[in-house]
Design a protein around this motif. Structure first.
Motif, mmCIF file in Angstrom:
data_model
loop_
_atom_site.group_PDB
_atom_site.id
_atom_site.type_symbol
_atom_site.label_atom_id
_atom_site.label_comp_id
_atom_site.label_asym_id
_atom_site.label_seq_id
_atom_site.Cartn_x
_atom_site.Cartn_y
_atom_site.Cartn_z
ATOM 1 N N ILE A 198 0.862 -1.179 0.000
ATOM 2 C CA ILE A 198 0.000 0.000 0.000
ATOM 3 C C ILE A 198 0.895 1.225 0.000
ATOM 4 C CG2 ILE A 198 -1.676 1.347 1.315
ATOM 5 C CD1 ILE A 198 -2.738 -1.280 2.436
ATOM 6 N N VAL A 234 0.238 6.146 12.471
ATOM 7 C CA VAL A 234 -0.391 5.516 11.319
ATOM 8 C C VAL A 234 -0.985 4.179 11.750
ATOM 9 C CG1 VAL A 234 -0.095 4.804 8.921
ATOM 10 C CG2 VAL A 234 1.408 6.547 9.890
ATOM 11 N N LEU A 236 -3.678 0.905 10.259
ATOM 12 C CA LEU A 236 -4.439 0.298 9.185
ATOM 13 C C LEU A 236 -5.698 -0.291 9.799
ATOM 14 C CD1 LEU A 236 -4.208 -0.243 6.129
ATOM 15 C CD2 LEU A 236 -3.232 -2.473 6.681
ATOM 16 N N TRP A 257 5.590 3.453 8.805
ATOM 17 C CA TRP A 257 5.789 3.430 7.362
ATOM 18 C C TRP A 257 6.815 4.485 6.968
ATOM 19 C CZ3 TRP A 257 0.560 2.427 4.486
ATOM 20 C CH2 TRP A 257 0.010 1.249 4.979
ATOM 21 N N TYR A 270 3.929 1.009 2.797
ATOM 22 C CA TYR A 270 4.425 -0.118 3.559
ATOM 23 C C TYR A 270 4.984 -1.167 2.621
ATOM 24 C CZ TYR A 270 5.005 -3.373 7.339
ATOM 25 O OH TYR A 270 5.554 -4.191 8.276
ATOM 26 N N LEU A 290 -6.663 3.738 5.814
ATOM 27 C CA LEU A 290 -5.357 4.097 6.334
ATOM 28 C C LEU A 290 -5.534 5.368 7.158
ATOM 29 C CD1 LEU A 290 -2.331 3.474 6.411
ATOM 30 C CD2 LEU A 290 -2.051 5.019 4.469
#
Length: 572
Positions: A198, A234, A236, A257, A270, A290
């Motif tokens: 991603i 960050v 997910l 990331w 990532y 995200l």
């Protein structure tokens, strides 16, 4: 053929499928009552209008004006389907739907007129819709997004070939997300996502609208592993908001990331191995979020929050997985198994495993060749990074036992699994993996005593295990309070010995263990031996070393092999 999802139904209705795939879909609909019902329900969702709405909007001028602009679903994919258990008048339904969608778009035109006047975001969104239904502007070949709109966002020099290819094929979703705080505007312009990785593309602008590189420059200047959460967080998440964590460490909610430059923009993503988050027991959802929380840009503290929607369905539908499960027995008795190949929009991934993990197995060498004999990918565990062919790009390499540096194996755990991810490749070209070498670690007994006063006067030659090293000279320099001893080395490796560790064992005359690093070039001779030249650097707190004892405990041997594995999609 598996049952159809919404992405495949859309592509089928819009006549975007290759002929063979379209025929497969039609055959599947002939025999699958479940998909016939799903198709009927899907058409019902496209058919929400009643006769009163039709009377309001149906004027000859309006309908004709919209029909001039609107591409109707092609009749060739909506023809009556034969031999179906559930009888549905597809042709009548399709004509009704096209007619009513036309009427709806006429009404939508009024909304668009007012909406674009007051909302730049809505205007941008509608521009994307109209670009997608204007045949002269469609450049997408595989995915759902307008390639021309997205490709120009990426810097040609700094975007890896996998992302670039995905953009050209329509698998990068354009976005228009902006947050302004403290005079700085952060934008998210695009997202590329598939089962391999991603990545988002964004930028930061100051109050004058000038792009500034702070987001990715911070990473290489003032951000460390200890303070990264002061700058950004960050996560997910799935569509419901549940945080997705690594399979092997559920406690790690935050993802670190890595941002990278992309011209005036930044790319942020990532790796290339989403298997850390998803497997058969934890499948990748069709939709992800995200969550990006930026709290500081260089010296400016603020709030730049984004919840970036990621639709995984197009890329998941496009990915092909070829199960291989072919094994090669190595000289150590360990087997190398090529388990599978995955062909995704941003790359091609090969997954290997080993049985009976063994420290002696140190690597492999192979080429990927297409049906014309053209080499389209190459891997060699003993090759220096500088020697790699940029036209045969490997995007990344990872190991189930931890990442490692090439040519530095003395501390590496035995391999259990690893992956090589290349640029996107064409599965229809019938690839073949041709492996011609396996590398093992062999024990070395080299231990050379080097009196530095003697070395300053003449070279010292040492032979060990068929190898020969000549230590030619030594030079001492001071870096702050550290003495650096540089020793020039020439030598010759025995037949089929292709390398030695970069990190050497070094001790001084007082018994102190020192840090030693050996970098070298080599030339392979016709008889299988190699000539080498290089430098051994030793760092010591002792500025008055009298003697150094140097050596290493492993050397790397090449074993020739002849192993071929065809990689092609099974015919259905």
């Amino acid at each position: 053929m598996t049952c159809l999802d919404i992405f495949m139904l859309n592509a089928y209705l819009e006549d975007k499928l290759p002929l063979r795939v379209k025929q497969d879909v039609q055959r599947h609909l002939d025999t699958c009552s479940s998909c016939q019902i799903k198709f009927e329900q899907y058409l019902d969702e496209l058919d929400p209008f009643d006769d009163e709405v039709e009377d309001v909007w149906q004027t000859e001028a309006t309908v004709q004006n919209v029909m001039d602009k609107l591409p109707a679903y092609p009749m060739n994919v909506l023809k009556p389907i034969q031999k179906q258990p559930v009888q549905i008048n597809w042709k009548k339904r399709s004509v009704d739907i096209v007619k009513k969608i036309t009427i709806a778009v006429a009404g939508l035109a009024m909304v668009v007129t007012f909406g674009t006047a007051v909302s730049p975001t809505f205007a941008s969104y509608m521009n994307g819709i109209y670009a997608s239904i204007n045949p002269s502007e469609i450049t997408v070949t595989k995915g759902p997004y307008n390639a021309k709109q997205v490709v120009n966002l990426f810097d040609k020099k700094q975007t890896d070939i996998g992302v670039k290819k995905a953009a050209e094929n329509g698998f990068v979703q354009p976005l228009n997300m902006k947050v302004t705080d403290q005079g700085l505007t952060m934008e998210i312009n695009a997202v590329v996502a598939d089962p391999l990785r991603i990545m988002i593309l964004g930028s930061v602008k100051d109050s004058s609208g000038k792009k500034i590189p702070s987001f990715w420059k911070d990473q290489f200047s003032i951000i460390t592993g200890d303070n990264v959460n002061e700058f950004r967080e960050v996560r997910l998440k799935d569509k419901s908001g549940k945080v997705i964590t690594r399979i092997d460490d559920k406690s790690q909610e935050l993802l670190r990331w890595l941002p990278l430059p992309n011209g005036e923009n930044f790319a942020y993503g990532y790796g290339s191995d989403m298997d850390q988050f998803f497997n058969e027991a934890n499948p990748m959802p069709d939709e992800l979020i995200l969550e990006l929380r930026v709290k500081r840009l260089t010296d400016t503290k603020g709030t730049w929050n984004f919840d970036i929607p990621i639709d995984m369905r197009p890329a998941k539908a496009a990915m092909k997985t070829v199960a291989l499960n072919k094994q090669l027995e190595t000289p150590t008795g360990t087997t190398v198994e090529l388990k599978e190949a995955r062909f995704a929009p941003t790359g091609t991934k090969l997954e290997f495993t080993t049985s009976k993990p063994d420290r002696k197995l140190q690597g492999i060498r192979y080429e990927l060749v297409d049906e014309t004999g053209t080499v389209v990918g190459k891997w060699d565990d003993m090759m220096h990074d500088d020697d790699r062919d940029d036209n045969l790009v490997i995007i990344s390499e990872s190991s189930g036992a931890g990442s490692y540096s090439h040519m530095d194996y003395t501390r590496r755990e035995p391999l259990t699994s690893w992956v090589h991810t290349y640029m996107p490749m064409d599965l229809t070209k019938n690839l073949t993996l041709k492996l011609d070498a396996v590398y093992t670690a062999e024990k070395s007994t080299l231990q050379a005593k080097l009196p530095l006063a003697e070395l300053e006067k003449k070279p010292i030659t040492v032979k060990s295990d068929g190898n020969e090293f000549t230590f030619k000279s030594v030079k001492k320099e001071m870096e702050d309070d550290i003495a650096v001893y540089t020793i020039e080395v020439e030598g010759k490796f025995a037949k089929d010995i292709v390398g030695v560790p970069h990190d050497w064992n070094v001790s001084d005359d007082k018994g102190n263990n020192e840090s030693g690093r050996f970098l070298f070039d080599q030339t392979v001779n016709e008889d299988g031996t190699s000539n080498i030249t290089g430098q051994l650097k030793v760092w010591s707190e002792n500025a008055d070393v009298k003697e150094l004892t140097v050596g290493f405990n492993a050397m790397y041997k090449e074993h020739r092999a002849d192993w071929e594995v065809p990689i092609k999609e099974e015919k259905k």
